[in-house]
Design an enzyme around this catalytic site. Structure first.
Site, PDB file in Angstrom:
ATOM      1  CE1 TYR A  55       0.344  40.147 -17.153  1.00 40.01           C
ATOM      2  CE2 TYR A  55       2.452  39.964 -16.037  1.00 40.01           C
ATOM      3  CZ  TYR A  55       1.143  39.575 -16.173  1.00 40.01           C
ATOM      4  OH  TYR A  55       0.624  38.622 -15.334  1.00 40.01           O
ATOM      5  CG  HIS A 122      -1.015  34.569 -19.145  1.00 40.62           C
ATOM      6  ND1 HIS A 122      -0.484  35.792 -19.488  1.00 40.62           N
ATOM      7  CD2 HIS A 122      -1.687  34.793 -17.989  1.00 40.62           C
ATOM      8  CE1 HIS A 122      -0.820  36.702 -18.589  1.00 40.62           C
ATOM      9  NE2 HIS A 122      -1.560  36.127 -17.674  1.00 40.62           N
ATOM     10  N   PRO A 202      -3.485  38.770  -4.475  1.00 39.25           N
ATOM     11  CG  PRO A 202      -1.452  38.596  -3.319  1.00 39.25           C
ATOM     12  CD  PRO A 202      -2.026  38.745  -4.698  1.00 39.25           C
ATOM     13  N   GLY A 204      -6.660  41.505  -3.551  1.00 33.40           N
ATOM     14  CA  GLY A 204      -7.952  41.800  -4.156  1.00 33.40           C
ATOM     15  C   GLY A 204      -7.956  42.980  -5.100  1.00 33.40           C
ATOM     16  N   GLY A 210      -7.512  48.304   2.138  1.00 34.60           N
ATOM     17  CA  GLY A 210      -8.249  49.245   2.974  1.00 34.60           C
ATOM     18  C   GLY A 210      -8.111  50.671   2.501  1.00 34.60           C
TER      19      GLY A 210
END
Length: 336
Positions: A55, A122, A202, A204, A210
């Site tokens: 990262y 990883h 989790p 997505g 939404g």
């Protein structure tokens, strides 16, 4: 709140993935904002922070040290090796023992700590037997540089081979309503060997919030290369998420004693209902989302509602792969 036991550590069922503040989703936030967010996470009660050498090519580990290093005794520290900056300055998968050791030594310096609580491989470097990579990580355990060994994006077969060399404390895989490949074998294998399953992405990669209604991302956003977000698949997938959202009022009714839930909280509750002995690992740069994700652990999903979700939003209705072909070839997970 049901805690998750990992070795001698009791961990909350929601942890913070720190990638977003340095890497992969376009322009990262300012250092000031990131420091505020990481400290706010600890103030809320998050007790596991997840970073990696990849990262920002070390920048994320250094940021954690600067932001919350003075609060090191308040959190369980997870980082990763085996995928980092290569000799050419680009991302490289390298599981050779000498590389893993050097990556760990560098991480300890960047993190300004004597020990990393959980160190994941990883990615499995398929040119190196998994036993060799885990063997080197086991020596790092013996030397007190890391406490526990984890794996990421691997199959049940690879988990079993690795576990035969040294106990695998945790396995991290993408897992959400629209990425359920972990249900094929990995979740069950984790249960069998006593390993904690950790679900990354989790929500997505944002679509299960939404709030994501467009697939137009800025340069540097990894979703630009993901088939599920391309022009051929995005609208179909958005329709599937809308079906999930239509069930949100039922979820709210089941949790009537709690504040009205967000769709992301519904998605996080789904992962924990489907994999009870697991930790959800959402990432965010948004302070409100940080708090919402933390509070998601208080919500539950009934079995009848889980069955309804399965009927309305089966895995088969999601179009496109998780990764493009070159990236998919790098992972070892079972796929539908």
């Amino acid at each position: 709140m049901a805690m998750i036991q990992l070795g001698e550590h009791s961990l909350a069922p929601v942890a913070l993935g720190c990638m977003n503040v340095s890497h992969a989703y376009g322009t990262p936030p300012s250092e000031k904002h990131s420091i505020e967010l990481l400290n706010r996470a600890l103030d809320l009660g998050y007790n596991m922070l997840d970073t990696a050498a990849l990262y920002g090519f070390g920048a994320n580990e250094a940021l954690l040290s600067k932001a919350v290093g003075h609060r090191r005794n308040e959190f369980f520290l997870a980082s990763k090796c085996g995928m980092a900056k290569g000799p050419d300055g680009k991302r490289a998968i390298d599981g050779r023992p000498e590389t893993l050791r050097q990556t760990c030594e560098d991480a300890l310096k960047r993190l300004n700590t004597d020990v990393i609580d959980l160190y994941y491989l990883h990615r499995w470097d398929k040119s190196v037997p998994i036993e060799e990579s885990i063997g080197e990580l086991s020596r790092l355990v013996e030397q007190g540089k890391i406490r526990h060994i984890g794996l990421s994006e691997v199959s049940a077969n690879t988990i079993e081979k690795a576990h035969a060399v040294h106990p695998i404390a945790a396995v991290q895989s993408e897992y959400s309503l629209w990425s359920r490949n972990a249900e094929i074998a990995v979740i069950d294998k984790c249960k069998e060997i006593g390993s904690v399953f950790v679900s990354f992405s989790p929500v997505g990669r944002g679509i299960l919030s939404g709030e994501l209604r467009s697939n137009q991302f800025e340069a540097g956003d990894i979703r630009n290369a993901m088939p599920r977000f391309n022009e051929d698949n995005f609208m179909t997938n958005l329709s599937a998420i809308d079906k999930f959202q239509s069930l949100l009022p039922l979820f709210a009714e089941e949790n009537a004693s709690l504040p009205s839930p967000t769709l992301a909280q519904f998605a996080l509750a789904w992962t924990r209902a489907k994999a009870p002995h697991s930790i959800s690992l959402p990432g965010t740069t948004n302070l409100q989302h940080l708090e919402d994700n933390w509070n998601a652990q208080h919500y539950s999903v009934s079995k009848p509602l889980l069955e309804m979700i399965e009927r309305e939003v089966p895995q088969s209705c999601i179009k496109g792969g998780r990764y493009n072909e070159p990236t998919q070839a790098e992972v070892d997970t079972e796929e539908f």
